[in-house]
Design a protein around this motif. Structure first.
Motif, PDB file in Angstrom:
ATOM      1  N   GLY A 204      14.246 -73.487  92.773  1.00 17.21           N
ATOM      2  CA  GLY A 204      13.284 -73.641  91.688  1.00 17.21           C
ATOM      3  C   GLY A 204      13.476 -74.890  90.869  1.00 17.21           C
ATOM      4  N   GLY A 205      14.410 -75.746  91.276  1.00 19.65           N
ATOM      5  CA  GLY A 205      14.680 -76.941  90.507  1.00 19.65           C
ATOM      6  C   GLY A 205      13.702 -78.078  90.771  1.00 19.65           C
ATOM      7  N   ARG A 206      12.913 -77.956  91.788  1.00 15.65           N
ATOM      8  CA  ARG A 206      11.932 -78.995  92.114  1.00 15.65           C
ATOM      9  C   ARG A 206      10.601 -78.297  92.378  1.00 15.65           C
ATOM     10  NH1 ARG A 206       8.872 -82.750  92.098  1.00 15.65           N
ATOM     11  NH2 ARG A 206       8.808 -84.484  93.576  1.00 15.65           N
ATOM     12  N   ILE A 207       9.603 -78.660  91.582  1.00 10.82           N
ATOM     13  CA  ILE A 207       8.286 -78.055  91.683  1.00 10.82           C
ATOM     14  C   ILE A 207       7.249 -79.154  91.687  1.00 10.82           C
ATOM     15  CG2 ILE A 207       6.571 -76.680  90.423  1.00 10.82           C
ATOM     16  CD1 ILE A 207       8.846 -74.853  89.528  1.00 10.82           C
ATOM     17  N   TYR A 208       6.211 -78.943  92.477  1.00 13.75           N
ATOM     18  CA  TYR A 208       5.164 -79.955  92.604  1.00 13.75           C
ATOM     19  C   TYR A 208       3.818 -79.245  92.629  1.00 13.75           C
ATOM     20  CZ  TYR A 208       2.581 -83.876  94.709  1.00 13.75           C
ATOM     21  OH  TYR A 208       1.691 -84.873  94.969  1.00 13.75           O
ATOM     22  N   TYR A 209       2.862 -79.790  91.853  1.00 14.45           N
ATOM     23  CA  TYR A 209       1.524 -79.207  91.772  1.00 14.45           C
ATOM     24  C   TYR A 209       0.463 -80.216  92.173  1.00 14.45           C
ATOM     25  CZ  TYR A 209       3.679 -75.572  88.847  1.00 14.45           C
ATOM     26  OH  TYR A 209       4.458 -74.548  88.360  1.00 14.45           O
TER      27      TYR A 209
ATOM     28  N   ARG B 186      -4.662 -73.446  99.610  1.00  8.60           N
ATOM     29  CA  ARG B 186      -5.906 -72.685  99.508  1.00  8.60           C
ATOM     30  C   ARG B 186      -6.985 -73.342 100.353  1.00  8.60           C
ATOM     31  NH1 ARG B 186      -7.524 -73.921  93.162  1.00  8.60           N
ATOM     32  NH2 ARG B 186      -8.170 -76.103  93.449  1.00  8.60           N
ATOM     33  N   GLN B 187      -7.939 -72.518 100.767  1.00 12.66           N
ATOM     34  CA  GLN B 187      -9.069 -73.034 101.524  1.00 12.66           C
ATOM     35  C   GLN B 187     -10.349 -72.531 100.891  1.00 12.66           C
ATOM     36  OE1 GLN B 187      -8.898 -72.335 105.747  1.00 12.66           O
ATOM     37  NE2 GLN B 187     -10.457 -73.898 106.134  1.00 12.66           N
TER      38      GLN B 187
ATOM     39  N   VAL C  68      -1.683 -76.588  96.905  1.00 12.59           N
ATOM     40  CA  VAL C  68      -1.766 -76.109  95.529  1.00 12.59           C
ATOM     41  C   VAL C  68      -0.450 -76.360  94.795  1.00 12.59           C
ATOM     42  CG1 VAL C  68      -2.070 -74.090  94.040  1.00 12.59           C
ATOM     43  CG2 VAL C  68      -3.476 -74.352  96.110  1.00 12.59           C
ATOM     44  N   ALA C  69       0.655 -75.844  95.342  1.00 12.78           N
ATOM     45  CA  ALA C  69       1.941 -75.961  94.657  1.00 12.78           C
ATOM     46  C   ALA C  69       3.071 -75.703  95.651  1.00 12.78           C
ATOM     47  CB  ALA C  69       2.040 -74.977  93.492  1.00 12.78           C
ATOM     48  N   ALA C  70       4.256 -76.226  95.326  1.00 15.27           N
ATOM     49  CA  ALA C  70       5.432 -75.988  96.163  1.00 15.27           C
ATOM     50  C   ALA C  70       6.669 -75.918  95.276  1.00 15.27           C
ATOM     51  CB  ALA C  70       5.589 -77.075  97.213  1.00 15.27           C
TER      52      ALA C  70
ATOM     53  N   PHE D 105      -1.728 -73.513  86.636  1.00 14.15           N
ATOM     54  CA  PHE D 105      -1.018 -72.678  87.602  1.00 14.15           C
ATOM     55  C   PHE D 105       0.485 -72.904  87.457  1.00 14.15           C
ATOM     56  CE2 PHE D 105      -4.487 -72.270  91.136  1.00 14.15           C
ATOM     57  CZ  PHE D 105      -5.402 -71.876  90.171  1.00 14.15           C
ATOM     58  N   SER D 106       1.239 -71.858  87.799  1.00  9.62           N
ATOM     59  CA  SER D 106       2.694 -71.948  87.742  1.00  9.62           C
ATOM     60  C   SER D 106       3.293 -71.234  88.955  1.00  9.62           C
ATOM     61  CB  SER D 106       3.209 -71.311  86.453  1.00  9.62           C
ATOM     62  OG  SER D 106       4.617 -71.320  86.417  1.00  9.62           O
TER      63      SER D 106
END
Length: 127
Positions: A55-60, A38-39, A48-50, A68-69
């Protein structure tokens, strides 16, 4: 040709929710790590998130953790960002990006690692 297209932005009051979607053209969606950035007005683009290919690895980012999800539907070539309890500081243009990383357990928060970007969708949170 891989082209992300974001949708779902808008104007909401603080405390409410929005869900952003990002549809990606092409037949290799599952090979991409997908990220949301986001900007905010007058500021630089931020992570923000990846989410990795399955879907086994998520980073916020710390600023959105717990609110957020991120998720993805590989059958629909789409990644989502569910945003709950929105705050005025979440106001920004939100971008979806694709990183051709393959079936990996790693994700990256650096914008430079993402090869394909959408045009962005604006989110405005009023107090």
């Amino acid at each position: 040709q891989v082209q992300p297209v974001e949708s779902g932005g808008g104007l909401v009051q603080a405390g409410n929710s929005l869900r952003l979607s990002c549809a990606v053209s092409g037949r290799t969606f599952i090979l991409y790590v997908m990220g949301w950035f986001r900007q905010p007005p007058g500021k630089e683009r931020e992570f923000v998130a990846a989410i990795n290919y399955n879907g086994g690895r998520i980073y916020y980012a710390d600023s959105v953790k717990g609110r957020f999800s991120i998720s993805r539907d590989n059958a629909k070539n789409t990644v989502y960002l569910q945003m709950n309890n929105l705050k005025p500081e979440d106001t920004a243009v939100y971008y979806c990006a694709a990183d051709l990383r393959g079936p990996t357990e790693t994700v990256d928060s650096r914008p430079s690692e993402y090869e394909h970007w959408g045009q962005g969708t604006r989110v405005t949170v009023s107090s």
